[in-house]
Write an enzyme that holds these catalytic residues in place. Structure first.
Site, PDB file in Angstrom:
ATOM      1  N   PRO A  99       0.836  -1.213   0.000  1.00 28.78           N
ATOM      2  CA  PRO A  99       0.000   0.000   0.000  1.00 28.78           C
ATOM      3  C   PRO A  99       0.865   1.255   0.000  1.00 28.78           C
ATOM      4  CG  PRO A  99      -0.168  -1.156   2.105  1.00 28.78           C
ATOM      5  CD  PRO A  99       0.651  -2.017   1.206  1.00 28.78           C
ATOM      6  N   ALA A 102       2.046   4.449   3.281  1.00 29.41           N
ATOM      7  CA  ALA A 102       1.691   3.715   4.487  1.00 29.41           C
ATOM      8  C   ALA A 102       2.891   3.483   5.398  1.00 29.41           C
ATOM      9  CB  ALA A 102       1.064   2.374   4.101  1.00 29.41           C
ATOM     10  N   GLY A 103       4.026   4.049   5.034  1.00 27.64           N
ATOM     11  CA  GLY A 103       5.222   3.792   5.838  1.00 27.64           C
ATOM     12  C   GLY A 103       5.773   2.405   5.581  1.00 27.64           C
ATOM     13  N   GLY A 105       7.269   1.505   2.694  1.00 27.45           N
ATOM     14  CA  GLY A 105       8.367   1.541   1.728  1.00 27.45           C
ATOM     15  C   GLY A 105       7.974   1.219   0.295  1.00 27.45           C
ATOM     16  N   SER A 106       6.728   1.562  -0.074  1.00 30.81           N
ATOM     17  CA  SER A 106       6.305   1.202  -1.436  1.00 30.81           C
ATOM     18  C   SER A 106       7.134   1.930  -2.501  1.00 30.81           C
ATOM     19  CB  SER A 106       4.818   1.470  -1.639  1.00 30.81           C
ATOM     20  OG  SER A 106       4.576   2.845  -1.740  1.00 30.81           O
ATOM     21  N   SER A 107       7.417   3.223  -2.279  1.00 31.71           N
ATOM     22  CA  SER A 107       8.147   3.963  -3.324  1.00 31.71           C
ATOM     23  C   SER A 107       9.551   3.389  -3.496  1.00 31.71           C
ATOM     24  CB  SER A 107       8.195   5.456  -2.999  1.00 31.71           C
ATOM     25  OG  SER A 107       8.891   5.672  -1.790  1.00 31.71           O
ATOM     26  N   ALA A 108      10.191   3.050  -2.391  1.00 29.34           N
ATOM     27  CA  ALA A 108      11.545   2.484  -2.495  1.00 29.34           C
ATOM     28  C   ALA A 108      11.512   1.121  -3.178  1.00 29.34           C
ATOM     29  CB  ALA A 108      12.171   2.357  -1.114  1.00 29.34           C
ATOM     30  N   ASP A 150      15.146   2.747   3.459  1.00 29.05           N
ATOM     31  CA  ASP A 150      14.104   2.025   2.713  1.00 29.05           C
ATOM     32  C   ASP A 150      14.682   1.276   1.512  1.00 29.05           C
ATOM     33  OD1 ASP A 150      12.485   3.389   4.488  1.00 29.05           O
ATOM     34  OD2 ASP A 150      10.969   3.900   2.983  1.00 29.05           O
TER      35      ASP A 150
HETATM   36  O1  PMV Z   1       7.192   6.760   6.393  1.00 32.21           O
HETATM   37  P1  PMV Z   1       8.252   6.149   5.553  1.00 32.21           P
HETATM   38  O2  PMV Z   1       8.130   4.705   5.337  1.00 32.21           O
HETATM   39  O3  PMV Z   1       8.487   6.924   4.306  1.00 32.21           O
HETATM   40  O4  PMV Z   1       9.593   6.203   6.445  1.00 32.21           O
HETATM   41  C1  PMV Z   1      10.206   7.393   6.751  1.00 32.21           C
HETATM   42  C2  PMV Z   1      11.343   7.129   7.667  1.00 32.21           C
HETATM   43  C3  PMV Z   1      12.050   8.406   8.092  1.00 32.21           C
HETATM   44  O5  PMV Z   1      13.077   8.006   9.002  1.00 32.21           O
HETATM   45  C4  PMV Z   1      11.103   9.350   8.802  1.00 32.21           C
HETATM   46  C5  PMV Z   1      12.672   9.125   6.894  1.00 32.21           C
HETATM   47  C6  PMV Z   1      13.851   8.403   6.281  1.00 32.21           C
HETATM   48  O6  PMV Z   1      14.202   8.772   5.158  1.00 32.21           O
HETATM   49  O7  PMV Z   1      14.450   7.509   6.904  1.00 32.21           O
END
Ligand code: PMV
Length: 316
Positions: A99, A102-103, A105-108, A150
């Protein structure tokens, strides 16, 4: 034609602090982004995303910098240049189960899989270091100032401890008894915006924030030891402490706290914000046998809850 896939991720400890060169720990999840690269006869690059339901043609005179697919176009051009290939005549087909926003890592993962598929197309081999480095360039476009955690965990898989200035070390452990449960707060958020917000607060209260950052770095090292000792109780406790530090730097809110406490009250080893916070998902770590109960309890307050395994596989 060639294809590659790469996993999504969850940050177990150290998000935000990792941006300022503290160590953090991330794991790859068993949900993946798949990318296929095809040669085409057209004078452009077509990038389509099945899950976003969008496609976009990029050509020399028509480059939409605002498109969510632009970072993928950028790394595609980067790789084509590397191989001195024509900058047009490709289709990039993205099919991701991760998803977005959502944190997780989909874009990575999409960038890693795209670069992987392109390198394979030209080289027939997968050079992980190169893949991660190029995928980082897409992350810079998406997030502004990413730590690089990520793209690294998505490339290498498993569990890693990562430090910006030093790279990563794989953490060897058997995660078979564990589950990761992720629950959506339903609040959308922008990682770049929250990274900036935290850095501004850090600037304003430097003397207060520096010890918090050191504490988070220490915490990541202790958490790495806990993982390698298979001491998942300590890992959970440290995740809870990490959540407190994330609240302290201003990225929690009432909904995230509610979900964190529901997970803890229902048997999670540890529960915390994962990723940039401000919205997005919380993460709970649990033993397998407790995961269904936690899932059901979270489901009452969240529309999207996932139970995942930690995956040892990176890009392939
Ligand atoms: O929310 P995400 O999955 O994009 O993770 C961000 C993690 C951070 O530490 C806030 C930023 C980063 O680049 O590490």
């Amino acid at each position: 034609m060639s294809s590659a896939s790469a996993p999504g991720k969850a940050i177990l400890v150290g998000e935000h602090f990792v941006v300022e060169n503290q160590p953090a720990i991330a794991v790859a999840l068993d949900i993946r982004a798949h990318v296929t690269v095809k040669k085409s006869s057209l004078d452009n690059i077509l990038i389509s995303s099945k899950n976003l339901g969008t496609k976009e043609y990029f050509s020399k005179n028509n480059i939409n910098l605002k498109s969510p697919l632009y970072p993928i176009y950028f790394v595609t051009q980067y790789v084509l240049k590397m191989f001195k290939a024509e900058p047009t005549g490709f289709e990039i087909l993205i099919d991701s189960d991760i998803p977005p926003s959502a944190g997780m890592g989909s874009s990575a993962a999409v960038a890693v899989a795209t670069v992987g598929a392109l390198l394979k197309f030209f080289n027939k081999s997968i050079d992980k270091e190169k893949i991660s480095k190029i995928a980082y360039k897409a992350e810079e476009i998406v997030h502004g100032k990413p730590s690089g955690i990520d793209n690294t965990v998505s490339t290498y898989g498993g569990a890693i401890i990562f430090r910006k200035s030093e790279g990563h070390i794989k953490l060897e452990a058997d995660f078979n008894d564990l589950k990761i449960i992720l629950a959506d707060s339903g609040i959308s958020r922008n990682t770049g915006k929250f990274v900036k917000k935290v850095l501004m607060l850090k600037d304003k209260y430097e003397k207060v924030f520096i010890p918090l950052y050191h504490s988070a770095g220490r915490l990541a090292i202790e958490a790495a030891k806990a993982i390698e000792n298979h001491d998942f109780y300590s890992l959970g406790e440290l995740m809870n402490v990490n959540h407190g530090l994330l609240s302290a730097i201003g990225v929690s809110n009432r909904k995230l706290e509610e979900l964190v406490y529901i997970a803890r009250e229902n048997g999670a080893l540890g529960a915390k914000i994962t990723g940039a916070g401000g919205g997005g998902f919380i993460l709970a770590l649990s033993f397998k046998e407790d995961s269904e109960r936690i899932y059901r309890a979270l489901k009452e307050k969240s529309d999207r809850v996932f139970i995942c395994d930690i995956s040892s596989e990176g890009v392939k």
